[in-house]
Design an enzyme around this catalytic site. Structure first.
Site, mmCIF file in Angstrom:
data_model
loop_
_atom_site.group_PDB
_atom_site.id
_atom_site.type_symbol
_atom_site.label_atom_id
_atom_site.label_comp_id
_atom_site.label_asym_id
_atom_site.label_seq_id
_atom_site.Cartn_x
_atom_site.Cartn_y
_atom_site.Cartn_z
ATOM 1 N N LYS A 163 -15.895 -0.848 0.347
ATOM 2 C CA LYS A 163 -14.546 -0.456 0.150
ATOM 3 C C LYS A 163 -14.631 0.879 0.227
ATOM 4 O O LYS A 163 -13.656 1.816 1.011
ATOM 5 C CB LYS A 163 -14.041 -0.613 -1.104
ATOM 6 N N ASP A 164 -15.609 1.934 -0.164
ATOM 7 C CA ASP A 164 -15.642 3.400 0.075
ATOM 8 C C ASP A 164 -15.885 3.791 1.244
ATOM 9 O O ASP A 164 -15.400 4.674 1.815
ATOM 10 C CB ASP A 164 -16.747 3.670 -0.964
ATOM 11 N N GLU B 50 -6.043 2.707 8.260
ATOM 12 C CA GLU B 50 -5.352 2.283 6.795
ATOM 13 C C GLU B 50 -5.133 0.703 6.742
ATOM 14 O O GLU B 50 -5.535 0.024 5.888
ATOM 15 C CB GLU B 50 -3.984 3.113 6.481
ATOM 16 N N GLU C 6 -15.567 -10.691 -8.126
ATOM 17 C CA GLU C 6 -16.233 -9.869 -9.039
ATOM 18 C C GLU C 6 -16.961 -8.562 -8.540
ATOM 19 O O GLU C 6 -16.979 -8.243 -7.380
ATOM 20 C CB GLU C 6 -17.669 -10.595 -9.374
ATOM 21 N N GLU D 8 -10.092 -4.740 1.940
ATOM 22 C CA GLU D 8 -9.760 -4.857 0.729
ATOM 23 C C GLU D 8 -9.349 -6.390 0.326
ATOM 24 O O GLU D 8 -9.945 -6.977 -0.648
ATOM 25 C CB GLU D 8 -8.806 -3.888 0.205
ATOM 26 N N GLU E 165 0.844 -1.060 0.131
ATOM 27 C CA GLU E 165 0.128 0.106 0.001
ATOM 28 C C GLU E 165 1.036 1.260 -0.151
ATOM 29 O O GLU E 165 1.564 1.699 0.876
ATOM 30 C CB GLU E 165 -0.992 0.007 1.161
HETATM 31 N N1 LIG Z 1 -15.293 -5.680 -6.215
HETATM 32 C C1 LIG Z 1 -15.712 -4.468 -6.528
HETATM 33 N N2 LIG Z 1 -16.949 -4.041 -6.761
HETATM 34 C C2 LIG Z 1 -17.465 -2.911 -6.906
HETATM 35 N N3 LIG Z 1 -16.609 -1.785 -6.711
HETATM 36 C C3 LIG Z 1 -15.377 -1.786 -6.351
HETATM 37 C C4 LIG Z 1 -15.051 -3.418 -6.330
HETATM 38 N N4 LIG Z 1 -13.520 -3.164 -6.381
HETATM 39 C C5 LIG Z 1 -13.061 -1.984 -5.915
HETATM 40 N N5 LIG Z 1 -14.415 -1.100 -6.292
HETATM 41 C C6 LIG Z 1 -14.426 0.397 -6.202
HETATM 42 O O1 LIG Z 1 -13.058 0.851 -6.508
HETATM 43 C C7 LIG Z 1 -12.637 1.800 -5.555
HETATM 44 C C8 LIG Z 1 -11.092 1.188 -5.473
HETATM 45 O O2 LIG Z 1 -10.850 -0.079 -5.091
HETATM 46 P P1 LIG Z 1 -9.580 -0.539 -4.873
HETATM 47 O O3 LIG Z 1 -9.754 -2.187 -4.258
HETATM 48 O O4 LIG Z 1 -8.777 -0.472 -6.006
HETATM 49 O O5 LIG Z 1 -8.792 -0.164 -3.763
HETATM 50 P P2 LIG Z 1 -8.097 1.536 -3.731
HETATM 51 O O6 LIG Z 1 -8.907 2.598 -3.050
HETATM 52 O O7 LIG Z 1 -7.444 1.358 -5.018
HETATM 53 O O8 LIG Z 1 -7.006 0.858 -2.594
HETATM 54 P P3 LIG Z 1 -5.685 1.262 -2.343
HETATM 55 O O9 LIG Z 1 -5.768 1.865 -1.007
HETATM 56 O O10 LIG Z 1 -4.800 0.118 -2.525
HETATM 57 O O11 LIG Z 1 -5.250 2.286 -3.140
HETATM 58 C C9 LIG Z 1 -13.342 1.124 -4.316
HETATM 59 O O12 LIG Z 1 -13.338 2.203 -3.205
HETATM 60 C C10 LIG Z 1 -14.701 0.696 -4.896
HETATM 61 O O13 LIG Z 1 -15.481 2.103 -5.136
#
Ligand SMILES: Nc1ncnc2c1ncn2[C@@H]1O[C@H](COP(=O)(O)OP(=O)(O)OP(=O)(O)O)[C@@H](O)[C@H]1O
Length: 117
Positions: A90-91, A65, A81, A72, A24
């Site tokens: 995640k959001d 974090e 998926e 995640e 990360e």
């Molecule tokens: N499986 C999923 N289904 C729906 N939306 C997703 C999915 N995976 C990710 N997302 C969307 O994409 C965004 C980014 O996801 P990701 O897993 O890439 O995290 P990130 O914010 O890039 O993490 P990092 O902290 O590693 O930068 C999420 O916050 C969510 O809105």
């Protein structure tokens, strides 16, 4: 594998921190920020309450974090998926990091005003 020895559980926890460090970029940035805060504290040597507030904020951001990263990884493994509920989960986790980061910035600004103002 419950109730392992303290040293083993400490090792698992350190593995988690090391894995987040490797994977990360945002965790590495936050660690750099926390290090900068420690340097400023050592330089200014403020009252103990400022040490407590600033270090607590650093720990809260880094802890959030780590939780964010854990979520995640788990979600990507159990549900690779795309699904709106996964996106919201995640959001929300990212939102928690944002809220605590903003609070940390506010406390740091208050410290700067109090010690330089
Ligand atoms: N499986 C999923 N289904 C729906 N939306 C997703 C999915 N995976 C990710 N997302 C969307 O994409 C965004 C980014 O996801 P990701 O897993 O890439 O995290 P990130 O914010 O890039 O993490 P990092 O902290 O590693 O930068 C999420 O916050 C969510 O809105």
């Amino acid at each position: 594998m419950k109730n392992q020895s303290f040293s083993k559980r400490l090792g698992f926890a350190m593995n988690g921190v090391a894995a987040a460090w490797r994977a990360e970029a945002s965790f590495r940035t936050q660690c750099a920020g926390a290090l900068a805060v420690v340097v400023v504290l050592l330089w200014r040597r403020p009252e103990p309450v400022w040490w407590a507030l600033l270090l607590l904020n650093c720990a809260l951001v880094l802890g959030a974090e780590l939780f964010n990263s854990a979520l995640e990884h788990a979600l990507d493994r159990v549900h690779p998926e795309h699904h709106p509920a996964i996106g919201i989960a995640k959001d929300c986790a990212a939102g928690a990091v944002l809220v605590l980061s903003l609070a940390a910035v506010c406390v740091f600004i208050a410290f700067v005003v109090a010690s330089f103002g």
